[in-house]
Structure formats: structure tokens, C-alpha cells
Design a protein around this motif. Structure first.
Motif, mmCIF file in Angstrom:
data_model
loop_
_atom_site.group_PDB
_atom_site.id
_atom_site.type_symbol
_atom_site.label_atom_id
_atom_site.label_comp_id
_atom_site.label_asym_id
_atom_site.label_seq_id
_atom_site.Cartn_x
_atom_site.Cartn_y
_atom_site.Cartn_z
ATOM 1 N N ALA A 1 -33.118 31.111 39.599
ATOM 2 C CA ALA A 1 -34.450 31.245 40.192
ATOM 3 C C ALA A 1 -35.521 31.267 39.108
ATOM 4 O O ALA A 1 -36.588 30.645 39.255
ATOM 5 C CB ALA A 1 -34.526 32.511 41.032
ATOM 6 N N ARG A 2 -35.243 31.970 38.001
ATOM 7 C CA ARG A 2 -36.222 32.026 36.911
ATOM 8 C C ARG A 2 -36.395 30.649 36.259
ATOM 9 O O ARG A 2 -37.525 30.249 35.922
ATOM 10 C CB ARG A 2 -35.784 33.070 35.887
ATOM 11 N N GLU A 3 -35.293 29.945 36.079
ATOM 12 C CA GLU A 3 -35.387 28.599 35.502
ATOM 13 C C GLU A 3 -36.148 27.656 36.428
ATOM 14 O O GLU A 3 -36.980 26.858 35.970
ATOM 15 C CB GLU A 3 -33.988 28.051 35.236
ATOM 16 N N GLN A 4 -35.887 27.765 37.723
ATOM 17 C CA GLN A 4 -36.575 26.912 38.688
ATOM 18 C C GLN A 4 -38.066 27.221 38.707
ATOM 19 O O GLN A 4 -38.898 26.304 38.763
ATOM 20 C CB GLN A 4 -35.976 27.125 40.087
ATOM 21 N N PHE A 5 -38.417 28.492 38.636
ATOM 22 C CA PHE A 5 -39.833 28.877 38.613
ATOM 23 C C PHE A 5 -40.504 28.347 37.349
ATOM 24 O O PHE A 5 -41.643 27.859 37.396
ATOM 25 C CB PHE A 5 -39.964 30.398 38.680
#
Length: 270
Positions: free
Chosen positions: A131-135
Motif C-alpha cells: 500500500a505504501r509503495e502504491q501510494f
């Protein structure tokens, strides 16, 4: 012959009484007739409604109380259970499954629980990282697009003839948009990190509560396991004592037979 005044008066009163009773009887007959017509209309309406609705509509209770409705509701029960209730039921079944079989030692049961928790924690951490990478990718794409848009607008503006005031206004607006954009990105990032912290806290609280629940069940399981282990040991000991007693009884029978004088049999045919 003329009638006396008293007799004439009595006759007149009698006629008035008869006329009054006749009038009252007529009113009563009219009322009965109206009531009869009303009853006929009501009966006709009821019969018509029954014919239109069919024989199945003549139930004694509301449809919601019928056995058929109850059976259908029971068949649909699992589908209509709220998600959170299904989740609680599944988790309870999982916990019960861990401590229902006394064939595993308490350490094996705890190891099984710890292994599952670790797998869930690893999965959670991977999802958080994803999720952090996608954000981060989304924000980088937004920055790249914004930067390119500003550069294109600067190039287009540079090709036009403009006064110093127009240039100042353009670049002031340009700088304002840049600040607003990065402030917006920072707010989104701060909100994202706050959400991630909440998710982490919720997950840790959840695992902690489930661990507390498991520990209680594990204490009960350990007690039942030890009691069952002792009962099995007692059964084994009783079985060994019984087998030993049977062997001793058998030895006694053989000993009695050995003490008897032997019977000498003569040659066959004598």
C-alpha cells in the motif's frame, strides 16, 4: 243509535295507538331490510375476495408466522448473516478447532497458534508495504504530471509577448499553484500515514485480544490435557495390573494341575 262521549273518546285513542304501532312496525321492517341488504353486500365482497386470492390465502396467521416462511428463513440464514457476525463465528470455530483435540501437546497447540499469527502478521506487513509503495507511485505520477504541465505552460508563455506586470502575475500564479500542489500532496501523505498507523494499531490490538483469548483457552486445554494424560496412564496401569492378575491366576491353575498324580495310560488296544 249514537255512541256515548266516553266510548267515542276511547275508540279514538285506540285508533291512534294502532296507527302509531303500525308506523313503528313499518320503520322496524325498513331497518331490517337495510341491515339485510348490508349483510348481503358484505358477504358478496368477502366471497369475491376469497375467489380472487385463491384457497392458499385463507391462512389463520400472518405469512411471517407460517412454517414455510420459517423454513425458508432458516435456509437463507447463512446468507443473511452480517459480515462481522460471520467473521466472529469463523474465528470462534478456529479457536475451538485448536483446543478441541487432546491428541496434541500444549506446546504443539501453542506452536500452531503462533505459526498462524506469524503468517497473518507477515501478510499484514506485506500489504502495508504494498500500500505504501502504491501510494508513493501515485504521488510520483501526480508530481511528474504537474511538473510537466507547469513546464509546458512556461514554454508557451515564454513564446508570447508580455509586459513585466503580466510576467510577474504569471510567475506569481505559477509559484502559488506549485505551493498549493505540494501542500496538497503533503496533506495526502500525512493522512495516508495516519491511516496506516491506525491500521497498524488496529491489527496489533486485534492480535493482542486474540492472543489473550487463546491464552485462556490454552490454560484450560493444558488442564484438560494433563487430566486426560493422567486418566490414560491410570487406565494403562489398571490394564497392566489386570493382565498380571490374569497371568497369576493362570499360573495357579497350572500349578494345581502339575501337583496332581499323572494318569498312566496303557498301550492302545489292550
Amino acid at each position: 243509535m249514537s255512541l256515548s262521549p266516553a266510548f267515542a273518546t276511547a275508540g279514538s285513542k285506540l285508533q291512534d295507538t294502532l296507527r302509531l304501532r303500525s308506523h313503528e312496525n313499518q320503520r322496524l321492517r325498513s331497518l331490517i331490510y337495510v341491515l339485510f341488504l348490508t349483510l348481503v353486500v358484505l358477504l358478496s365482497a368477502i366471497e369475491s375476495r376469497a375467489q380472487n386470492e385463491g384457497p392458499e390465502s385463507t391462512t389463520l396467521v400472518d405469512e411471517s408466522y407460517s412454517l414455510k416462511a420459517d423454513r425458508e428463513a432458516f435456509e437463507e440464514l447463512r446468507k443473511n448473516i452480517p459480515v462481522n457476525v460471520k467473521k466472529d463465528n469463523d474465528e470462534k470455530a478456529f479457536m475451538d478447532g485448536l483446543v478441541s483435540d487432546l491428541s496434541r501437546t500444549p506446546s504443539e497447540v501453542r506452536g500452531k497458534f503462533s505459526s498462524i499469527v506469524n503468517k497473518k502478521r507477515d501478510l499484514f506487513n506485506k500489504d502495508m508495504t504494498k500500500a505504501r509503495e502504491q501510494f508513493g507511485k501515485i504521488q510520483k505520477k501526480e508530481r511528474d504530471e504537474f511538473t510537466k504541465d507547469l513546464a509546458d505552460k512556461r514554454k508557451a508563455f515564454a513564446k508570447t509577448k508580455s509586459t513585466s506586470d503580466e510576467r510577474k502575475e504569471f510567475y506569481d500564479e505559477h509559484e502559488s499553484k506549485r505551493k498549493d500542489f505540494y501542500e496538497s500532496q503533503k496533506e495526502k501523505r500525512d493522512q495516508f500515514e495516519a491511516d496506516m498507523r491506525d491500521k497498524r494499531k488496529n491489527f496489533d490490538d486485534y492480535i493482542r485480544s486474540k492472543t489473550d483469548e487463546f491464552n485462556q483457552l490454552h490454560r484450560d486445554y493444558t488442564k484438560r490435557f494433563e487430566e486426560n494424560k493422567k486418566a490414560l496412564a491410570d487406565q494403562k496401569k489398571q490394564a497392566e495390573l489386570k493382565k498380571k492378575q490374569q497371568q497369576q491366576d493362570l499360573e495357579k491353575e497350572y500349578e494345581a494341575i502339575r501337583k496332581q498324580d499323572p494318569t498312566i495310560l496303557g498301550p492302545t488296544g489292550e
